[in-house]
Design an enzyme around this catalytic site. Structure first.
Site, PDB file in Angstrom:
ATOM      1  CE1 TYR A  92      -0.530   7.704  -3.864  1.00  0.00           C
ATOM      2  CE2 TYR A  92      -1.715   8.619  -2.001  1.00  0.00           C
ATOM      3  CZ  TYR A  92      -0.634   7.940  -2.502  1.00  0.00           C
ATOM      4  OH  TYR A  92       0.347   7.499  -1.660  1.00  0.00           O
ATOM      5  CE  LYS A 132      -0.551   4.171  -2.135  1.00  0.00           C
ATOM      6  NZ  LYS A 132       0.480   3.100  -2.219  1.00  0.00           N
ATOM      7  CB  SER A 154      -2.042   7.090   1.506  1.00  0.00           C
ATOM      8  OG  SER A 154      -2.297   8.473   1.617  1.00  0.00           O
TER       9      SER A 154
END
Lengths: 329, 329
Positions: B151, B155, B127
Site C-alpha cells: 500500500y 501511494k 498516506s
C-alpha cells in the site's frame, strides 16, 4: 550459473558481458550460460567457453517478459532503459519502456515463481536523476527522491517496485544508482552531459572538444570499469544488510571540470589540454546546474562498493581499457 | 464549478461530499455540479442545490478513467484506494486498484487534454505509510520514502506520477499525506490502527474498548473534520509555491495513547476511561512500532494547512460532528 543481461547491447551492457565472459566467474560461481537481451541483437562475446544466447526482445511487449523469466536465470541484470532526453521528448515511450518494461519483468519473475519456486538475484540500474534541485551539496542516503524528469520519475518508481517485490520475497533485488559514467567511450553525443567525457576522450586521441560550462562546475563520476565492478558486486553481495531499502547511491568521484582538465594535463600533457575549446552555452549550464554534485554514499561503501579516488585514475582507466595504453592522435 | 470525488463512498469521501454540498462553495467558486464516483454507488447529499450525479465505476477497468475524464471536472479529488491490510493480503488487487487505477486516471486526464485543452486541479490523498522505520522521531519534509507495505509503495508511486504529470503541465496536481484519522466514526474494525479510535469512540457512547498496546505508544493524528479541511484547502491554494515537489506531509497531532486517555477523561469523565480494557497484543504492538510518530510538516504549515492542536480538540470534534454534542451510553 546462468546470467541474463537485459540491455546487453548498451555501453555498460557490452562491457559487463565482456567482463563476465573473460572472467568465466561471478562471485564464487562459474558462469555456464549467458543470455544477452536487447531490442537490437546483442553481440556474443568472443572469448567465452560457456553457452551464449542472444535474444532480441522488448520487455514492454506483451508476453516478452514472461518468456525471459521462463529461462530462470540465477542472476538478472536489468540495464534496459531509454535515456533521459528521449524519455522527456517522448512521454509515452519513456513510460512504456522504463516503467512498464521494468514492471513486466518484475511481475513475470513473480509469476514464474508462483508456477514453480524461483527467486533470482535482480540487479536494477537506477540513476542519480532520481534527485533534483534543490538538494544539499552532498546528498545523503536518506534524502528524498525529487526527480525533475520523466526518466528520473520512472527510475524512482522502479526502485519502489524493486523494494516491494523484494520485501515480498518474489526475488532478491538490489538497485544501484550509477554516477555519471566518465570517460564514456564512443563518439561525442548530444546529451547535455556529453561534454564531461568529450573534453577527456577527444583530446586523448588528438581531437578537439567543446566545453560549454565554466570550469568550476562540479559533478559526480565513475569510470565504465567502476560501473562494471558495481554490477558484479551488486550481483554477489549478501543483501540481508540492505533490509527493506534495496537501492543504494553508489560511491563516485565528486570533481570539477577544472579537476578533469588538470588530470588530462598530468596524463596527456599541455598539448591535449590545448584542444579544449571554451564555448559557453547558457542552456547547457542551466541544465547542469540542476544536477547533483556530490553524494555521501556511506551505505554502499559499508557494503564494499568502490569507485575511483581521483580523476587521474578515471583518465588512466580510459587509456588502458579503450586506447590500449596509447595517448595521442 | 464542477467537482468530482473519486472514492466518494468512503468515510472521508462522504464527509467531503456533505461539506461541499452544505457550503455550496469551494474557495471563491460556487459548486454547481458534483460527480460522485465509487465502486459502490455513492449516496447523493440531501442538502445541495446543484446537480449531483452518482457514478459506479472502477478506475482500473478499461475505459472507465477515460469516461470520467471526459466529464471535464474542474477539480478532481482522487481518494479511491484499497486499504493497507487488503493491499498486503491481495498483491494483485492492491496494484490494480491503487497503482493502475491512479495511473489510468492521470493518463486519462492527459489524453483528454490532448484532445482539447484541459488542466484540472487534481487532489491525491497519499498516506504516512510511504514512510517506514527506521526513521527520525520527527520526520522532516526531505526524508526519503521507505514504504514497508505494498500500500505504501503504491501511494509513493502515485506521488511520483502526480509530480511528473504536474511538471509536464497535464494537470495541477497536489498530493497530501493524511495523518491517521482519529476519531474514525463507525464500528470497530480489525485494522491494526483501529484501537486509536476505538478507545475514544466506544467509551464516549458507553461501550467498552480494547487497548492492545502500552499507553506510551505515540502516533500522528487528525480528525475527520481536519481531513476535510485539508482536502478543501488543497483544492484551492496556489500550487506555484510547491514547485516540482507536489506532495506534502500534512500537519497533525503527535500524541500518545496516554494523552488520548487523558483527553477522554477531561471530556467524558472517569466512567468513560474505565471502559478501556488493557489487553496487550504483541503482534499489534510490533506493527505499530514501525509507524511514524511525529512529523515536521513545515512546508504544509507554511502553505496554510492546519490540524488540531490537542487531543481534546479531536475528541470534541467527534462529539460535535458524530454525537450531536451528547456524551454517554
Amino acid at each position: 550459473m546462468h546470467v541474463m543481461i537485459i540491455g546487453a547491447a548498451g555501453m555498460v551492457g557490452r562491457k559487463l558481458t565482456e567482463r563476465l565472459a573473460a572472467d568465466g566467474r561471478l562471485g564464487t560461481g562459474d558462469v555456464e550460460r549467458l543470455t544477452l537481451v536487447d531490442v537490437v541483437a546483442p553481440t556474443a562475446p568472443p572469448a567465452f567457453g560457456g553457452a551464449v544466447e542472444a535474444v532480441t526482445a522488448d520487455l514492454s511487449a506483451p508476453g516478452e517478459a514472461g518468456r525471459l523469466a521462463a529461462r530462470r536465470a540465477d542472476v538478472v541484470f536489468h540495464l534496459a532503459a531509454i535515456v533521459s532526453g528521449e524519455a522527456e521528448a517522448d512521454f509515452d515511450k519513456g513510460y512504456r519502456i522504463n516503467l512498464d518494461g521494468t514492471r513486466h519483468l518484475f511481475e513475470a519473475i513473480r509469476q514464474e515463481g508462483l508456477r514453480e519456486p524461483y527467486r533470482p538475484r535482480v540487479v536494477f540500474t537506477s540513476s542519480i536523476a532520481v534527485f533534483g534541485a534543490p538538494f544539499p551539496e552532498r546528498i545523503g542516503d536518506e534524502f528524498f527522491l525529487t526527480p525533475l524528469t520523466s526518466y528520473g520519475t520512472q527510475k524512482a518508481i522502479g526502485e519502489l517496485l524493486l523494494g516491494d517485490y523484494s520485501r515480498r520475497g518474489f526475488f532478491d533485488g538490489i538497485g544501484i544508482r550509477l554516477p555519471t559514467i566518465c570517460v564514456r567511450p564512443g563518439k561525442p553525443n548530444l546529451a547535455a552531459s556529453g561534454f564531461f567525457s568529450n573534453i577527456l576522450r577527444e583530446p586523448l586521441v588528438g581531437r578537439d572538444a567543446v566545453l560549454p560550462v565554466p570550469t568550476d562546475v562540479r559533478h559526480w563520476f565513475a569510470s565504465p570499469r567502476a560501473a562494471v565492478g558495481f554490477l558484479l558486486h551488486a550481483a554477489t553481495i549478501d543483501v540481508a544488510g540492505l533490509g527493506a531499502r534495496r537501492t543504494l547511491s553508489l560511491p563516485g568521484l565528486s570533481a570539477t571540470v577544472a579537476e578533469e582538465i588538470e588530470a588530462l594535463r598530468r596524463v596527456a600533457g599541455e598539448r591535449a589540454v590545448a584542444l579544449i575549446r571554451h564555448e559557453p552555452d547558457p542552456a547547457i549550464a542551466r541544465i547542469v546546474a540542476g544536477w547533483p554534485r556530490d553524494f555521501d554514499a556511506s551505505r554502499a561503501e559499508a557494503l564494499g562498493f568502490r569507485a575511483e579516488a581521483s580523476m587521474d585514475e578515471i583518465v588512466r582507466a580510459h587509456v588502458e581499457d579503450e586506447l590500449g595504453g596509447r595517448i595521442g592522435g
